[in-house]
Write an enzyme that holds these catalytic residues in place. Structure first.
Site, mmCIF file in Angstrom:
data_model
loop_
_atom_site.group_PDB
_atom_site.id
_atom_site.type_symbol
_atom_site.label_atom_id
_atom_site.label_comp_id
_atom_site.label_asym_id
_atom_site.label_seq_id
_atom_site.Cartn_x
_atom_site.Cartn_y
_atom_site.Cartn_z
ATOM 1 N N GLY A 79 0.821 -1.195 0.000
ATOM 2 C CA GLY A 79 0.000 0.000 0.000
ATOM 3 C C GLY A 79 0.859 1.251 0.000
ATOM 4 N N CYS A 106 5.029 -6.306 1.828
ATOM 5 C CA CYS A 106 5.431 -4.899 1.919
ATOM 6 C C CYS A 106 4.673 -4.188 3.041
ATOM 7 C CB CYS A 106 5.248 -4.220 0.561
ATOM 8 S SG CYS A 106 6.268 -2.736 0.338
ATOM 9 N N TYR A 107 3.716 -3.312 2.736
ATOM 10 C CA TYR A 107 2.944 -2.659 3.792
ATOM 11 C C TYR A 107 2.278 -3.696 4.684
ATOM 12 C CZ TYR A 107 -0.531 0.308 6.106
ATOM 13 O OH TYR A 107 -1.303 0.953 7.040
ATOM 14 N N HIS A 193 7.939 -7.683 -3.482
ATOM 15 C CA HIS A 193 6.691 -8.043 -4.164
ATOM 16 C C HIS A 193 6.879 -9.327 -4.967
ATOM 17 C CE1 HIS A 193 4.329 -4.404 -3.290
ATOM 18 N NE2 HIS A 193 5.508 -3.799 -3.281
ATOM 19 N N GLU A 195 4.731 -11.092 -6.347
ATOM 20 C CA GLU A 195 3.726 -11.253 -7.391
ATOM 21 C C GLU A 195 4.127 -10.686 -8.738
ATOM 22 O OE1 GLU A 195 2.632 -7.398 -5.194
ATOM 23 O OE2 GLU A 195 3.537 -9.336 -4.754
ATOM 24 N N GLY A 249 -16.103 -9.536 -29.427
ATOM 25 C CA GLY A 249 -14.854 -9.730 -28.705
ATOM 26 C C GLY A 249 -14.862 -11.032 -27.937
ATOM 27 N N VAL A 250 -13.729 -11.375 -27.366
ATOM 28 C CA VAL A 250 -13.616 -12.650 -26.671
ATOM 29 C C VAL A 250 -14.517 -12.697 -25.449
ATOM 30 C CG1 VAL A 250 -11.638 -11.896 -25.280
ATOM 31 C CG2 VAL A 250 -11.970 -14.332 -25.729
ATOM 32 N N ASP A 251 -14.759 -11.564 -24.790
ATOM 33 C CA ASP A 251 -15.567 -11.568 -23.574
ATOM 34 C C ASP A 251 -17.026 -11.909 -23.869
ATOM 35 O OD1 ASP A 251 -13.187 -10.707 -22.476
ATOM 36 O OD2 ASP A 251 -13.773 -8.596 -22.511
ATOM 37 N N SER A 253 -18.281 -12.996 -26.647
ATOM 38 C CA SER A 253 -18.394 -14.236 -27.426
ATOM 39 C C SER A 253 -18.309 -15.457 -26.516
ATOM 40 C CB SER A 253 -17.308 -14.288 -28.493
ATOM 41 O OG SER A 253 -17.435 -13.218 -29.413
ATOM 42 N N LYS A 399 -8.663 -11.383 -18.143
ATOM 43 C CA LYS A 399 -8.767 -11.674 -19.567
ATOM 44 C C LYS A 399 -8.181 -13.037 -19.927
ATOM 45 C CE LYS A 399 -9.796 -9.062 -22.491
ATOM 46 N NZ LYS A 399 -11.046 -8.775 -23.258
#
Length: 543
Positions: A79, A106-107, A193, A195, A249-251, A253, A399
């Site tokens: 954060g 981290c935070y 981090h 990630e 679009g892929v979403d 569809s 996505k």
């Protein structure tokens, strides 16, 4: 030590915090408590890559709420604040007595230390960017993580004194307490981090936490999501009919295929041609869905009314709002003709919801939370008196997860791997006012970009590759004659999820070829430029 008294930076509450997890029967859950880190959603993605479900919740989530969710573990995000700031965000202190593994990042690590009796101070020297991690205890969290591996640092504070029972797992040249643990209580903290992709051993640490420390099983699979989503759609919709806003679009569809599997012909895909699609796409879309896959598609030609709504409008948020509002108006009109329909299905994704969070003030603290970046027409353009009930099975997916779902249910590869395309279409790739002339210019330029990257077999090397039209004109010379025409901006992007992105290093020969074709083949253009801005600080789209 004297605490500083500046006001903490604004923190984003998770806009989806009050919603159920994707799979209500999914019990293997890792919760991320968000303290305002730009990487909170990235933590969730990394955990999901281990096939374990994760959810990002507000740091204000209470212990009682967490117990109801029954997570296998909790991660405290990074954060922008310092834990010793006056009014700095804190989690419910009861989480330390829940008896489940907790990892502070981290935070989150600094908050853990402070709440459990240690101290955090301003470091003599901040640490930002890459740093070598020297491992002191290669067990638990750091199992199979190589010594001196690279980790990504971003902190100006450091842990000065550990709470009772904590041990040092690793250090860097600048940070003595880079990774810590209370093994008995299964409490862990890292000052870096894990990630982010720059942290070489980061994914190994996340896997250690998820599998070995939290004892999770890899049950969050594409197949499980599809099966559960179909059950949930059937349970929610019943025998009612669903109208889907199909964009191609892929979403949307993927959602069309998913709904068709769940309720068959009770879903109708309404494709509204608002006039902002790329060249030839409306015709191709209708033919593919209706003729090849026999999914009900209603084609609505609304080009003139959408263009009229944008007459004289230059503000990008107002353009998005008007387009979103007009979509709903068309839906309601056409649904009365075709209907009745009780549900409206949308391919809204998790990043859409996150970026569309409204700015507001916490009623208890007066703290400003959740800053809007830009509205998405799936989210921010919906009127408050929406007549339809919403069905949004994909709203908690990233996505890359949607693409996996699409493949699993038989979506054609040309759609699965199609570059993301914004809901408002070319209307937000024309900076400023949208006119018929500018749309035609941009369509022709965009077609050349797509043709060339496909012809050179590098279409899938990019997250997105497109053209932008700027509302200015510059002087040029063509055939010994003076021209005064528009510039086209080329935007080629590399990304994993659209949350962050970098500009792509396209070969100069290809850029030259595309530029030559555009200025020679597209009337009204005499200049082509290349956008070399990453996200952040820019966004992928120009508006």
């Amino acid at each position: 030590m004297t605490a500083r008294t500046q006001t903490p930076q604004a923190l984003p509450d998770n806009p989806a915090n009050d919603r159920e997890p994707i799979l209500e029967t999914q019990r293997q859950l890792i919760v991320i408590l968000d303290f305002g880190s730009q990487y909170s959603e990235l933590i969730a993605r990394r955990i999901r890559e281990t096939q374990v479900y994760s959810e990002v919740l507000s740091y204000r989530t209470t212990v009682e709420q967490l117990r109801q969710l029954d997570p296998k573990g909790i991660i405290l995000s990074g954060g922008p604040n310092s834990v010793y700031d006056l009014g700095a965000p804190e989690c419910d202190r009861g989480i330390w007595e829940m008896g489940i593994p907790i990892l502070g990042v981290c935070y989150g690590m600094q908050l853990m230390v402070q709440q459990l009796g240690g101290t955090v101070e301003r470091a003599e020297r901040g640490e930002y960017g890459k740093a070598a991690l020297h491992i002191d205890d290669p067990t638990d969290l750091l199992t199979n993580v190589e010594d001196d591996t690279t980790m990504w640092m971003s902190h100006g504070d450091s842990v000065a004194q550990l709470p009772d029972g904590f041990e040092i797992l690793a250090h860097t040249d600048n940070t003595p307490n880079a990774a810590i643990a209370h093994h008995e209580r299964q409490l862990y903290g890292v000052q870096f981090h894990p990630e982010v992709v720059h942290s070489v051993g980061g994914l190994a640490m996340i896997r250690n936490f998820v599998y070995h420390i939290c004892d999770c099983d890899p049950t969050w699979t594409t197949e499980a999501f599809v099966e559960e989503s179909i059950r949930e759609i059937r349970a929610k919709v019943g025998e009612k009919r669903v109208l889907l806003a199909l964009s191609g679009g892929v979403d949307s569809s993927t959602l069309a295929f998913l709904l068709h599997k769940a309720i068959g012909d009770r879903v109708t895909c309404m494709f509204i041609d608002q006039g902002f699609m790329r060249k030839y796409e409306p015709e191709q879309l209708v033919k593919l869905f209706a003729e090849k896959f026999h999914i009900n598609v209603e084609y609505i030609n609304a080009r003139d009314r959408f263009l009229e709504k944008l007459d004289g409008i230059t503000d990008p948020e107002e353009k998005r709002r008007r387009i979103g509002h007009e979509f709903i108006q068309v839906f309601e009109e056409e649904s009365r003709r075709l209907g009745p329909f009780d549900y409206l299905a949308q391919g809204t994704l998790y990043p859409d919801v996150i970026e569309s969070a409204d700015t507001n003030v916490d009623p208890k603290t007066g703290e400003r939370v959740a800053v809007k970046i830009k509205s998405h027409h799936n989210v921010g353009g919906l009127p408050k008196d929406l007549r339809f009930k919403l069905v949004e099975p994909l709203r908690k997916l990233f996505k890359d997860e949607v693409r996996k779902v699409g493949r699993a249910i038989g979506l054609p590869e040309e759609i699965v791997r199609r570059h993301p395309f914004p809901g408002p279409g070319l209307a937000i790739r024309i900076v400023g006012e949208v006119t018929a002339e500018r749309l035609n210019i941009l369509r022709d330029a965009d077609l050349i970009v797509r043709q060339e990257i496909k012809r050179h077999d590098i279409y899938h090397d990019f997250w997105q590759a497109f053209a932008v039209l700027l509302p200015v004109r510059s002087v040029g010379v063509m055939g010994d004659r003076r021209t005064y025409a528009y510039p086209i901006v080329l935007r080629f992007i590399s990304s994993e999820d659209g949350m962050t992105a970098d500009w792509s290093r396209v070969p100069y020969d290809l850029l030259e070829l595309i530029s030559n074709r555009i200025v020679n083949e597209v009337d009204g253009v005499n200049r082509v430029v290349y956008d070399i801005t990453s996200k952040p600080p820019g966004t992928i789209e120009w508006e």
